[in-house]
Design a protein around this motif. Structure first.
Motif, PDB file in Angstrom:
ATOM      1  N   ASP A 210       0.734  -1.312  -0.042  1.00 45.68           N
ATOM      2  CA  ASP A 210       0.136  -0.094  -0.034  1.00 45.68           C
ATOM      3  C   ASP A 210       0.825   1.276   0.082  1.00 45.68           C
ATOM      4  N   PHE A 211       0.381   2.087  -0.916  1.00 42.00           N
ATOM      5  CA  PHE A 211       1.203   3.356  -0.778  1.00 42.00           C
ATOM      6  C   PHE A 211       0.605   4.387   0.205  1.00 42.00           C
ATOM      7  N   PHE A 212      -0.952   4.161   0.546  1.00 49.19           N
ATOM      8  CA  PHE A 212      -1.494   5.339   1.363  1.00 49.19           C
ATOM      9  C   PHE A 212      -2.173   4.538   2.538  1.00 49.19           C
ATOM     10  N   LYS A 214      -5.748   5.075   4.610  1.00 44.05           N
ATOM     11  CA  LYS A 214      -7.248   5.405   4.188  1.00 44.05           C
ATOM     12  C   LYS A 214      -7.444   6.841   4.079  1.00 44.05           C
ATOM     13  N   ASP A 215      -6.646   7.689   4.847  1.00 47.78           N
ATOM     14  CA  ASP A 215      -6.790   9.139   4.945  1.00 47.78           C
ATOM     15  C   ASP A 215      -6.063   9.596   3.704  1.00 47.78           C
ATOM     16  N   GLY A 216      -5.435   8.915   3.053  1.00 52.07           N
ATOM     17  CA  GLY A 216      -4.508   9.315   1.914  1.00 52.07           C
ATOM     18  C   GLY A 216      -3.206  10.052   2.424  1.00 52.07           C
ATOM     19  N   ASN A 217      -2.784   9.328   3.466  1.00 53.59           N
ATOM     20  CA  ASN A 217      -1.185   9.762   4.056  1.00 53.59           C
ATOM     21  C   ASN A 217      -0.434   8.839   3.322  1.00 53.59           C
ATOM     22  N   SER A 218       0.657   9.116   2.790  1.00 55.15           N
ATOM     23  CA  SER A 218       1.688   8.342   2.267  1.00 55.15           C
ATOM     24  C   SER A 218       2.476   7.501   3.279  1.00 55.15           C
ATOM     25  N   THR A 219       2.467   6.205   2.952  1.00 52.76           N
ATOM     26  CA  THR A 219       3.101   5.177   3.912  1.00 52.76           C
ATOM     27  C   THR A 219       4.593   4.996   3.783  1.00 52.76           C
ATOM     28  N   LEU A 220       5.169   5.897   2.875  1.00 51.19           N
ATOM     29  CA  LEU A 220       6.611   5.864   2.619  1.00 51.19           C
ATOM     30  C   LEU A 220       7.461   6.242   3.684  1.00 51.19           C
ATOM     31  N   THR A 221       6.946   6.964   4.673  1.00 47.55           N
ATOM     32  CA  THR A 221       7.696   7.231   5.679  1.00 47.55           C
ATOM     33  C   THR A 221       7.774   6.154   6.968  1.00 47.55           C
ATOM     34  N   HIS A 222       7.199   5.206   6.654  1.00 41.07           N
ATOM     35  CA  HIS A 222       7.141   4.168   7.803  1.00 41.07           C
ATOM     36  C   HIS A 222       8.514   3.585   7.841  1.00 41.07           C
ATOM     37  N   HIS A 378      -2.931   6.480 -10.893  1.00 44.33           N
ATOM     38  CA  HIS A 378      -4.257   7.379 -10.943  1.00 44.33           C
ATOM     39  C   HIS A 378      -3.904   8.946 -10.357  1.00 44.33           C
ATOM     40  N   LEU A 379      -2.847   8.846 -10.087  1.00 42.00           N
ATOM     41  CA  LEU A 379      -2.577  10.530  -9.459  1.00 42.00           C
ATOM     42  C   LEU A 379      -2.054  11.295 -10.598  1.00 42.00           C
ATOM     43  N   LYS A 380      -2.592  12.418 -10.597  1.00 38.89           N
ATOM     44  CA  LYS A 380      -2.368  13.354 -11.903  1.00 38.89           C
ATOM     45  C   LYS A 380      -0.703  13.763 -11.878  1.00 38.89           C
ATOM     46  N   GLY A 381      -0.095  13.761 -10.665  1.00 39.70           N
ATOM     47  CA  GLY A 381       1.347  14.310 -10.748  1.00 39.70           C
ATOM     48  C   GLY A 381       2.066  13.001 -10.662  1.00 39.70           C
ATOM     49  N   GLU A 418      -1.002  14.902  -3.433  1.00 36.54           N
ATOM     50  CA  GLU A 418      -1.563  14.200  -4.546  1.00 36.54           C
ATOM     51  C   GLU A 418      -2.693  13.177  -4.335  1.00 36.54           C
ATOM     52  N   GLN A 419      -2.330  12.387  -3.433  1.00 38.35           N
ATOM     53  CA  GLN A 419      -3.581  11.312  -3.223  1.00 38.35           C
ATOM     54  C   GLN A 419      -4.804  12.169  -2.631  1.00 38.35           C
ATOM     55  N   LYS A 420      -4.349  13.316  -1.751  1.00 38.18           N
ATOM     56  CA  LYS A 420      -5.489  13.798  -1.040  1.00 38.18           C
ATOM     57  C   LYS A 420      -6.240  14.873  -2.047  1.00 38.18           C
ATOM     58  N   ALA A 421      -5.710  15.194  -3.068  1.00 36.50           N
ATOM     59  CA  ALA A 421      -6.519  15.850  -4.235  1.00 36.50           C
ATOM     60  C   ALA A 421      -7.525  14.865  -4.733  1.00 36.50           C
TER      61      ALA A 421
END
Lengths: 427, 307
Positions: A210-212, A214-222, A378-381, A418-421
């Motif tokens: 998972d990249f995010f 459920k609130d759209g926060n990135s999990t990359l900082t785990h 799916h992210l525009k950016g 991007e995910q939140k947008a």
């Protein structure tokens, strides 16, 4: 006297209008834009189109071939100026942009009535619907990551098999780099297209695809993901990857592997084409990706397919062409040619995919320990993140100009935004 | 008291002679001015106006005037400063080497020797190769798997082992610089050769009779005659080189870690990868102002030299 004259004039007009409309009916002109091009590939596509035209003499097809390096900008410019192609070769990385801008035709009603649909694998349909849940493309094949390894070099280093875990991967790379003579363990892709490796190793160490949240926060900082990024940085900074590899793209990693400069390469089946031509088939093999601490690996899966634009004038004819290119027989021919894994159930039974080199990929496809990682296209950016942000900032980190933590934090910040947008548009 | 009004001059003389004389040349010039306005100034004005707007192709509905926001972003952007620094480095190194080698070549070609015509034709060769192609060729030459340059550089002790300097942030810029020097020498060689051939020969004879050495002849006769031409060619070349991102984009794509990104390649990336035309235009306007100031200074110097 005036009436007959006018009558004649009107009939002539009517006749010419009907003649023209007949001509218009007789020749539907379709524009097909291909974006991943090479002369051989275009020739293959033309061959398939010739077969199509033989069955449909009333259709003309104009092929616009955009070289991959400038394809994104050129297609963007065409669309900005209102020239919508009827059929377009759509890479997964652009699907999000065009689908979320509402430009791609909804293929669901057509899939319902198409005879090929029941034979498509579930993965194919998932990918077709990966932007917003509605099918906006028919993938023509998958690019799944697996590990190429050079048996000869492994033997020289006293190793017998490909690494099965991330720890073994690092240890093997170290051992091989110790051989000297400019040989390194891993063919790192630090330049264009390196994003997949970063995401794959971060997922493997983090134990999640998972990249995010459920609130759209990135999990990359785990912490696990951070360890994955540090894994690649260590690989380079400790000298287990060639010094040049900080700037390597696809051609360099593949030639680095077949020339014996580096002994392990994570790549898709399309790399096999060049490697098979330059190496003895007994000297290399393809293994599944090394497993992370939780016993799972997340090899990236990419795909490209055929889409049609909503604004295209010949919707029915465009779909007819897409369904022709995507039928079982044509898809298998095309997949073998471009080096992807096919989209139909049971395709691995084909003699071509029985070759031992494909075993690694099918092992990944058939084992629950390998969970394909799909990029958040799916992210525009995403396109900019993938081609510019990751490349520039990861190079800075590999070269020691930045630290891993702040690099990953920057990525997470961008992706969260991007995910939140995107989530906001889904409500 | 009655006012005496003199009757109008009945001859064909114009009503407002001064105004007519003033307007006449402009009337003749008007077609040219309309064309220049239409094809140069209108697009430029539109481009400049983008610098003050938010134009991001990924958010087509979020556009509008943002004043100086794009410029503020620019002056806060460390990548912009890095690109600016690289632009100076790229332009100065390429220009100095192109000029020095081009002048040397022109001096050599100014002498009679067998096969001079052939050599002269060959000198043009790099100019005839498309920039994209020469970028690719040079990138291959720097690749240690298929190219020879890494081995030569190692033999010359410039690098310690044969690796690709295009991957080394401290040396990467010199890859495209070398390609650019190869590409740009013909321009200086040909233009300076033309200027050299227009210097009267008797000046050299007179100088020789006065006992001037070769070096003195070069300094006192050749250079002063060449100076105006040098000023104009240096000005043109500087602007071209500073804007010339093709070789960099093809050979390094601005990398590694932005170490070779110059302003024009950064503008390209911002416009066509980030799809942010507003910010890209702001940087383009900055580059335009910088180049215009530079051109003004050089034109002033040339004016002084011609006096």
């Amino acid at each position: 006297m005036r009436y007959p004259k006018r009558h004649a004039l009107l009939s002539a007009l009517a006749l010419s209008v009907s003649l023209f409309s007949c001509a218009g009916f007789a020749a539907t002109k379709l524009t097909l834009v291909e974006v991943i091009t090479s002369p051989a590939r275009t020739e293959m596509l033309q061959k398939m189109l010739t077969a199509y035209k033989a069955q449909h003499p009333d259709v003309e097809i104009e092929v616009v071939s955009l070289p991959w390096g400038q394809a994104f900008e050129k297609l963007g410019t065409m669309i900005q100026s209102g020239q919508y192609p009827d059929v377009v070769e759509m890479p997964d990385t652009w699907q999000g942009l065009y689908a979320s801008n509402g430009m791609l035709a909804d293929l669901e009603p057509r899939l319902k009535s198409w005879s090929g649909t029941p034979d498509l694998t579930d993965k194919t349909l998932t990918m077709a619907r990966s932007s917003g849940g509605t099918a906006t493309m028919i993938p023509y094949g998958f690019y799944l990551r697996a590990m190429f390894w050079n048996k000869k070099i492994f033997q020289q280093a006293g190793l017998t098999d490909a690494p099965k875990t991330m720890d073994e991967f690092m240890a093997d790379a170290k051992k091989i780099s110790g051989l000297g003579n400019g040989i390194s363990g891993y063919c790192l892709r630090g330049g264009v297209g390196g994003t997949n490796a970063w995401m794959m190793f971060m997922a493997a160490m983090n134990g999640s695809p998972d990249f995010f949240d459920k609130d759209g926060n990135s999990t990359l900082t785990h912490p696990g993901a951070m360890k994955g990024a540090q894994f690649l940085v260590d690989m380079y900074q400790k000298g287990y990857a060639p010094k040049d590899s900080v700037n390597w793209g696809f051609n360099e990693i593949v030639s680095g592997f077949y020339s014996g400069k580096c002994a392990m390469l994570d790549q898709d089946p399309d790399a096999l084409i060049a490697i098979k031509n330059s190496m003895n088939p007994d000297d290399f093999s393809v293994a599944p990706m090394p497993l992370g601490p939780n016993g799972k690996a997340y090899p990236t899966i990419g795909y490209t397919g055929w889409s049609m634009f909503k604004q295209g004038k010949n919707q029915d004819q465009s779909w007819d062409l897409i369904s022709f290119l995507s039928n079982k027989e044509n898809n298998l021919t095309w997949s073998k040619f471009v080096g992807t894994l096919p989209i139909y159930k049971g395709a691995e039974q084909d003699a071509y995919y029985h070759a031992p080199q494909f075993a690694g990929w099918f092992a990944e496809l058939n084992s629950p320990d390998y969970i394909p990682l799909t990029m958040p296209t799916h992210l525009k950016g995403w396109g900019y993140f993938n081609s510019v942000i990751v490349k520039d900032s990861s190079q800075e980190t590999l070269l020691g100009q930045n630290d891993t933590e702040s690099m990953v934090k920057d990525w997470a910040k961008y992706l969260t935004k991007e995910q939140k947008a995107w989530l906001a548009t889904q409500k | 008291m009655m006012l005496e009004v003199s009757p109008p001059d009945t001859a064909a003389a114009p009503r407002f002679p001064r105004l007519r004389a003033l307007l006449e040349p402009w009337v003749y010039l008007s077609p040219t001015m309309v064309l220049i306005g239409l094809f140069i100034f209108v697009p430029m004005a539109i481009g400049i106006s983008y610098a003050f707007q938010n134009i991001q192709l990924l958010n087509p509905f979020d556009t509008g005037w943002v004043g100086l926001d794009n410029f503020r972003t620019m002056f806060d952007d460390r990548h912009f400063y890095a690109a600016l620094r690289h632009t100076f480095n790229w332009t100065a190194t390429s220009l100095i080497l192109q000029f020095a080698l081009g002048l040397g070549l022109a001096l050599l070609l100014n002498r009679e020797f067998p096969g001079r015509r052939w050599v002269q034709a060959l000198v043009f060769l790099p100019w005839a190769v498309p920039a994209f192609l020469s970028g690719l060729t040079w990138a291959w030459l720097f690749n240690p798997v298929i190219g020879v340059l890494p081995y030569w550089l190692t033999d010359l002790h410039i690098i310690s082992e044969p690796y690709n300097i295009l991957s080394d942030p401290t040396l990467a810029l010199y890859g495209p610089v070398l390609a650019n020097v190869w590409f740009g020498i013909p321009f200086f060689a040909i233009t300076l050769l033309a200027a050299l051939q227009s210097i009267p020969k008797d000046l050299y004879e007179a100088a020789a009779m006065d006992g001037a050495s070769g070096w003195q002849q070069f300094c006192k006769v050749t250079l002063p005659f060449l100076a105006p031409m040098i000023a104009i060619t240096v000005m043109l070349r500087t602007i071209w080189i500073a804007n010339f991102a093709d070789l960099i984009v093809v050979m390094t794509d601005g990398g590694p870690a932005n170490s070779t990104s110059i302003l024009s390649s950064f503008i390209f990336t911002t416009a066509y990868r980030k799809l942010d035309f507003g910010y890209a235009s702001a940087m383009a306007v900055f580059l335009l102002v910088l180049m215009t100031l530079y051109a003004l200074v050089l034109l002033r110097i040339r004016h002084q030299l011609l006096k």
